[in-house]
Design an enzyme around this catalytic site. Sequence first.
Site, PDB file in Angstrom:
ATOM      1  N   SER A 180     -64.318  -5.569 -10.214  1.00  0.00           N
ATOM      2  CA  SER A 180     -64.675  -5.625 -11.795  1.00  0.00           C
ATOM      3  C   SER A 180     -65.810  -6.658 -11.937  1.00  0.00           C
ATOM      4  O   SER A 180     -66.074  -7.562 -11.318  1.00  0.00           O
ATOM      5  CB  SER A 180     -63.579  -5.933 -12.606  1.00  0.00           C
ATOM      6  OG  SER A 180     -63.716  -6.417 -13.893  1.00  0.00           O
ATOM      7  N   TYR A 190     -55.594 -11.184 -14.528  1.00  0.00           N
ATOM      8  CA  TYR A 190     -56.741 -10.226 -14.183  1.00  0.00           C
ATOM      9  C   TYR A 190     -57.984 -10.795 -13.353  1.00  0.00           C
ATOM     10  O   TYR A 190     -58.326 -10.243 -12.433  1.00  0.00           O
ATOM     11  CB  TYR A 190     -57.077  -9.294 -15.393  1.00  0.00           C
ATOM     12  CG  TYR A 190     -58.088  -8.046 -15.054  1.00  0.00           C
ATOM     13  CD1 TYR A 190     -57.322  -6.923 -14.572  1.00  0.00           C
ATOM     14  CD2 TYR A 190     -59.269  -8.055 -15.093  1.00  0.00           C
ATOM     15  CE1 TYR A 190     -58.270  -5.752 -14.449  1.00  0.00           C
ATOM     16  CE2 TYR A 190     -60.013  -7.133 -14.841  1.00  0.00           C
ATOM     17  CZ  TYR A 190     -59.319  -5.722 -14.432  1.00  0.00           C
ATOM     18  OH  TYR A 190     -60.207  -4.766 -14.277  1.00  0.00           O
TER      19      TYR A 190
END
Length: 260
Positions: free
Chosen positions: A142, A155
């Site tokens: 990401s 995350y």
Amino acid sequence: MSERRAALVTGSTSGIGLGIATAFAKAGMDVTLNGLGDPAEIEKTRKGLEAEYGVTIRYDGANLMDGSAAEAMIASAEAAFGKLDVLVNNAGIQHVSPIEDFPIEKYNSIIALNLSSAFHTIRAAMRGMKARQYGRIINIASAHAHVASPFKSAYVMAKHGILGLTKTVALEGATFNVRCNAISPGYVHTPLVEAQIPDTMKARSLTREQVINDVLLAAQPTKQFVKVEDIAGVALFLTTPPADQINGAAINVDGGWTAA
Ligand code: NAD
């Protein structure tokens, strides 16, 4: 054993994973799908891909929160196709909350799925890939593997961690023709992103439009969502010969987000 490449894509019942599995099937690979969801819908997808592209598509519903389930999934994919050539670690979840309110069970789930499951699948797949002298491992990271955003502590931790795993496996596989790379998407409009809009509205006291324009796309200089097909195209490229010397890399597909 089939001449076709055999791939497994975790979290491929939806979003980016389904896009990658579709691109692989279209390119003539046999694919093991994985992920949660309505069994009838998943079977429809599986059959549809087989009918459209003339390849074999399996489904394994392993819950990847569990390391031994991840290991068993790799073993059964190898047994079914006689090999595992391409492994994509894509399954992931998100939770948005200030760290002081972050539920411990959400933290544990995010680390288990977004980080540890990739360790378990690679651990189980590596021996066979080395022995066959071929493996292409792709970890879906990401932009949050490179930069942080508030309220996404678990995350961001998991995604930074996946880059460490990617680099380590790249070194371990280097002389065995096993490659390991990451793809770092910016915001892709999938169910994962849709689901975090209400939480972000709450955490930041914003409207839906403000979250989309001022929070999500604010980071992306192109002011456009990344498309699932953009990520799938890069994943497919990483399985082709021109990518043979790409190893331990993180390829950013984020509209320029991490350039800023
Ligand atoms: P999604 O919610 O559409 O898909 C997630 C997939 O993971 C689904 O198939 C789901 O069934 C599966 N999954 C969830 N829990 C699971 C479990 N316990 N065991 C096995 N599978 C499970 O999400 P997406 O947006 O397509 O995200 C895919 C990956 O891309 C994730 O790793 C995510 O962090 C990453 N990513 C997404 C974006 C984005 O903007 N959408 C941006 C950067 C990175």
